[in-house]
Design a protein around this motif. Structure first.
Motif, short mmCIF file in Angstrom:
data_model
loop_
_atom_site.label_atom_id
_atom_site.label_comp_id
_atom_site.label_asym_id
_atom_site.label_seq_id
_atom_site.Cartn_x
_atom_site.Cartn_y
_atom_site.Cartn_z
N LEU A 58 6.44 5.12 3.33
CA LEU A 58 7.41 4.04 3.13
C LEU A 58 6.68 2.70 2.96
O LEU A 58 6.83 1.76 3.73
CB LEU A 58 8.38 3.98 4.31
CG LEU A 58 9.24 5.24 4.52
CD1 LEU A 58 10.07 5.11 5.79
CD2 LEU A 58 10.12 5.49 3.32
N LEU A 84 9.00 -0.41 2.59
CA LEU A 84 10.08 -0.61 3.57
C LEU A 84 10.06 -2.02 4.15
O LEU A 84 9.04 -2.49 4.64
CB LEU A 84 9.94 0.42 4.70
CG LEU A 84 11.14 0.49 5.65
CD1 LEU A 84 12.38 0.96 4.92
CD2 LEU A 84 10.83 1.42 6.83
N LEU A 98 14.28 -1.81 8.79
CA LEU A 98 14.35 -0.54 9.52
C LEU A 98 15.23 -0.74 10.74
O LEU A 98 14.95 -1.57 11.62
CB LEU A 98 12.96 -0.09 9.94
CG LEU A 98 12.89 1.17 10.82
CD1 LEU A 98 13.51 2.36 10.11
CD2 LEU A 98 11.44 1.46 11.23
#
Length: 900
Positions: A376, A379, A382
């Motif tokens: 990821l 990313l 989260l």
């Protein structure tokens, strides 16, 4: 606020929200002075009538909200004057009819909401189309069972958005291309009898529609097969939520096309996803499968997607992921929240290099391996909240290095270890609230150079947690917000040895409110180092006193919340406390047991714009206090114990008329004192009774002076003798009362009242006879009056010090004012004491008619027997004998008894 009539508001108001009141009608003149108004919200009232012309002056109004009222019709004059109106909300009323010319004046109207009324027939909507620029029309929930386009119009309309949802349509017939620009069509919850006839004579009539809401349509599969192809070539987004009874594969087959990008299948009770189910929709960029019953995923079911960017699988029954998304290399947003996922493996997110947002909150995850996020690489967000995480450990030792927002709230973390987040150097927001954190090691947040927000509220952090290690908050040079509320922080020292925030030079917001045991006191150096602090929340912390040096380290502070504390003592908040924070603009002191706001008088808060101090024990707001806050814009003092008397005169008038300050809920301020007015609205107190009308007082005084002058002039001209007589009677009365109280004995046998021109007779005849021969003691004014004493006092004293008063009456005597006074005093004594105290002696022959001008003397002569001095040649022995007998008469004889 419970208003029954439109309240007075400043004439320059541009946005007015008076929703949720009790207005029954809008009358002419209610908005007469509000020509600058642009946005008016009168929703959630009881309005059943708007007088024609009542809105005439609102020529600049662009937004009008009349939703959730009781209007039954829209008349031609109701909306007159709203030439600039862009948005009109009439939803949730009882409208049954719209006059033909009602919307002809609204040439700029773009949005009209008539949802949830009682129109019933589509031709009732036709008058609204007189607005040539209308782009959005909401007519859902009006109980239409037939839609025929010719009943609305046969000419093209400018509509871009049409909402027909929640109507029991049995027929939808479009015979003319009246919607050439229609982009959005909502048919949700239509066709509720399941037999809707769809008749669109030309397939091109709806080719402009890109968004179709087709939720819970209650149609047969065949009817749906007739409807959806009408949009197939242009549709970009479709919502197929809650179509439980329809076959999803066939539904998608009829709906999907190369142009379709967004499909929502929420709440369809989908349990299994067939491998080829989404083959017709290979070009989708967003797929929403939330609120279903999906328990398993496989790689094959998503393999057909080549452009999918957003996949929503929230609120399902997933327990594992099993590397189901490996083929979705274009995916950027993945929502797996509110499932039952217990375990994540290192390959579950393999190949998801473009994912920027990952939602994993509300699952049952207890452990995160450091390899989980290895792929990821993009990313940024989260969310791991509401799981069963006990520790973080090395979960982020391998990144994701691009992460900016990390949420681990509502877990079971008890400790934050050293260097836990050191590999998340791009992190800007970290949420750790609602855990069980009681220990934070030094350097726990080290290397978070970009972190701006750290949320640690609702944990078990104590003062020891913050001060036990010297570097608890080190490594965050750009932190701007720190939340520590709802912990167990409490201080006993007036000054801390190691201030915990000294390295947070950029911190702007600090929250310490609602500590479980109360913070009790704020050490004088607690805020040391916070030179950029702008907002400080310290409410509900059991504070009883503020140190004057509390804010000396935070000169930039403009927002301060001290609500729900115990600041009832007079010196709980010293005025000096505010001197370092002269930029303060918002101060919250609600429910602090305050009895007065007088500490603000010398606080130097010239920039304060908002003051909220509701729920206290404040009884008086004086003029000086208001003048000390020259920039005040918002004042909230409801639920205080106001005194309804003239001490609040200025505040009441100012609150109702101020153009610069809005006093929140002023009509709900209640009198607590005096007891007779308890419960009355403060605004109802009559302040006119407190006003000293100088003009009226001057008029009254001048009138009284004029009247008194006239009365005195009249009395002096016509009644002056009566007044003088009354004055002497009053003096005699007081003297007589005094004599009776003292019980004094007589000093003289007789007081001789005579005119000075008759003094020779007194000296030659009277004195030798009465004093020389008969031995009487006489009181003579030329001999016995006290020099320097007022004459009237000597007369009264002489008469009341003598047993008898002998009046020697001549014409000169009658003309003498002092002799008249002596007769008046003697007469009062005569009738007051009811004793024989007065002897009248006429030295001259005076006929009765000559006594008429002398009312007092004539009255006495008529009632009493008197002595007369013999004429020349007559014997005087009888006269002196009778005079002796008169002087010898006992005091008990009545005054009417004749004296011979």
């Amino acid at each position: 606020m419970g208003f029954f009539r439109i309240p007075w508001v400043p004439k320059n108001t541009r946005i007015l929200d008076i929703s949720f009141n009790a207005f029954a009608q809008i009358q002419i003149g209610d908005f007469r002075h509000l020509s600058n108004l642009q946005d008016l919200n009168i929703s959630n009232n009881k309005i059943s009538q708007i007088q024609e012309g009542a809105l005439d002056n609102l020529s600049n109004l662009t937004h009008l909200n009349l939703a959730r009222n009781r209007l039954k019709a829209v008349s031609s004059g109701m909306l007159h004057g709203l030439s600039s109106l862009l948005v009109l909300r009439l939803d949730d009323n009882n409208i049954k009819d719209i006059e033909e010319s009602a919307f002809s004046m609204l040439q700029n109207l773009k949005v009209l909401n008539l949802t949830q009324n009682h129109l019933h027939y589509i031709d009732r909507v036709k008058p609204v189309l007189a607005s040539p620029c209308l782009e959005e029309l909401y007519i859902g929930s009006n109980n239409f069972d037939v839609f025929n386009s010719y009943e609305m119009s046969t000419k093209p309309l400018s509509l871009k958005r049409l909402d027909l949802s929640n109507n029991p349509l049995a027929t939808f017939q479009l015979t003319d291309n009246i919607f050439p620009s229609l982009d959005h069509l909502d048919l949700s919850y239509c066709g509720q009898n399941g037999t809707m006839t769809w008749n669109v004579t030309e397939k091109t009539y709806l080719t402009s529609v890109q968004t179709l809401y087709f939720m819970d349509v209650h149609m047969s599969a065949q009817s749906v097969a007739d409807v959806l192809p009408s949009f197939k070539n242009s549709l970009n987004k479709i919502r197929l939520n809650r179509n439980v009874e329809l076959n999803k594969t066939k539904l998608l087959l009829n709906a999907c096309s190369p142009t379709l990008r967004v499909v929502r299948l929420n709440a369809n009770r989908i349990k299994h996803l067939a491998d080829h189910m989404f083959d017709p929709c290979s070009n989708l960029t967003e797929l929403d499968l939330g609120e279903n019953e999906i328990s398993k995923l496989s790689q094959r079911m998503f393999r057909g997607f080549t452009q999918l960017k957003k996949l929503l699988l929230q609120i399902n029954k997933l327990t594992r992921i099993t590397n189901s998304f490996q083929t979705l290399s274009t995916l950027e947003f993945l929502d797996l929240s509110r499932n039952s996922i217990k375990e994540l493996t290192c390959d579950d997110f393999a190949n998801l290099t473009r994912v920027k947002t990952l939602y994993l909150y509300s699952n049952k995850i207890s452990l995160i391996d450091s390899c989980l996020f290895k792929d990821l690489t993009s990313l940024e967000v989260l969310k791991l909240g509401t799981n069963n995480l006990l520790r973080i450990g090395d979960a982020f030792s391998n990144g994701p290095h691009s992460l900016k927002d990390l949420q681990i709230n509502f877990n079971k973390l008890s400790k934050i270890e050293k260097y836990t987040f050191r590999n998340l150097s791009q992190l800007t927001s970290l949420t750790l609230q609602d855990n069980q954190i009681s220990e934070i090691e030094g350097y726990a947040f080290e290397e978070l150079n970009n972190l701006t927000s750290l949320l640690l509220s609702s944990n078990k952090i104590t003062a020891g947690t913050l001060t036990r290690h010297l570097n608890v908050f080190s490594g965050m040079p750009n932190l701007q917000q720190l939340d520590l509320y709802a912990n167990s922080i409490s201080f006993t020292d007036n000054k801390l040895r190691h201030p915990p925030f000294k390295e947070l030079k950029q911190l702007r917001v600090l929250t310490l409110h609602s500590q479980r045991r109360g913070i009790r006191k704020i050490p004088s150096n607690l805020l040391q180092g916070l030179s950029s602090l702008e907002m400080f929340y310290a409410g509900n912390t059991n504070l009883g006193h503020l140190n004057p040096d509390t804010f000396k380290f935070s000169p930039q502070l403009w927002f301060l919340d001290l609500s729900k504390n115990a600041l009832s003592e007079d010196n709980s908040i010293p005025a000096e406390t505010f001197h370092p924070i002269s930029r303060l603009t918002k101060l919250i002191l609600s429910r602090t047991q305050l009895r007065s706001l007088n500490f603000l008088l010398n606080a130097n808060l010239s920039r304060l714009s908002t003051l909220r101090a509701w729920g206290n024990e404040i009884d008086v707001i004086n003029k000086t206090l208001i003048q000390s806050l020259p920039r005040l814009e918002v004042l909230d003092l409801h639920k205080n114990t106001f005194t309804c008397d003239c001490h609040n005169e200025f505040f009441i008038e100012w609150a109702m008329k101020s153009n610069s300050t809005q006093v929140f809920y002023f009509n709900k301020y209640i009198c607590s004192y005096p007891r007779s007015l308890r419960g009355m609205s403060l605004s109802a107190f009559n302040i006119e009774s407190c006003t000293l009308n100088i003009d009226f007082i001057c008029f009254l005084c001048s009138s009284i002076v004029v009247v008194l002058t006239l009365v005195c002039s009249f009395v002096w001209q016509f009644l002056r003798y009566q007044v003088i007589y009354a004055y002497y009677l009053l003096l005699a009365f007081f003297y007589d009362s005094k004599k009776k109280q003292n019980g004094s004995r007589f000093q003289y046998d007789a007081f001789i009242s005579y005119n000075t021109q008759d003094e020779p007779w007194v000296m030659e005849e009277l004195i030798p006879k009465l004093e020389g021969e008969q031995g009487w003691s006489l009181c003579l004014h030329h001999r016995d009056f006290e020099p320097g004493r007022p004459i009237i006092d000597n007369i009264v004293d002489g008469i009341y010090s003598s047993r008898k008063t002998i009046c020697l009456i001549t014409r000169n005597y009658l003309r003498s004012n002092w002799c008249s006074s002596e007769v008046q005093v003697a007469s009062f004594r005569l009738f007051d004491e009811q004793k024989d105290v007065l002897v009248l002696v006429f030295l001259e022959d005076i006929p009765a008619h000559q006594l008429s001008p002398y009312h007092r003397m004539r009255k006495l002569v008529k009632k009493r027997t008197y002595l007369r001095w013999p004429k020349p040649g007559e014997d005087t022995k009888i006269f002196w004998q009778k005079l002796k007998m008169a002087l010898e008469t006992k005091e008990g004889h009545k005054p009417e008894t004749a004296i011979l």
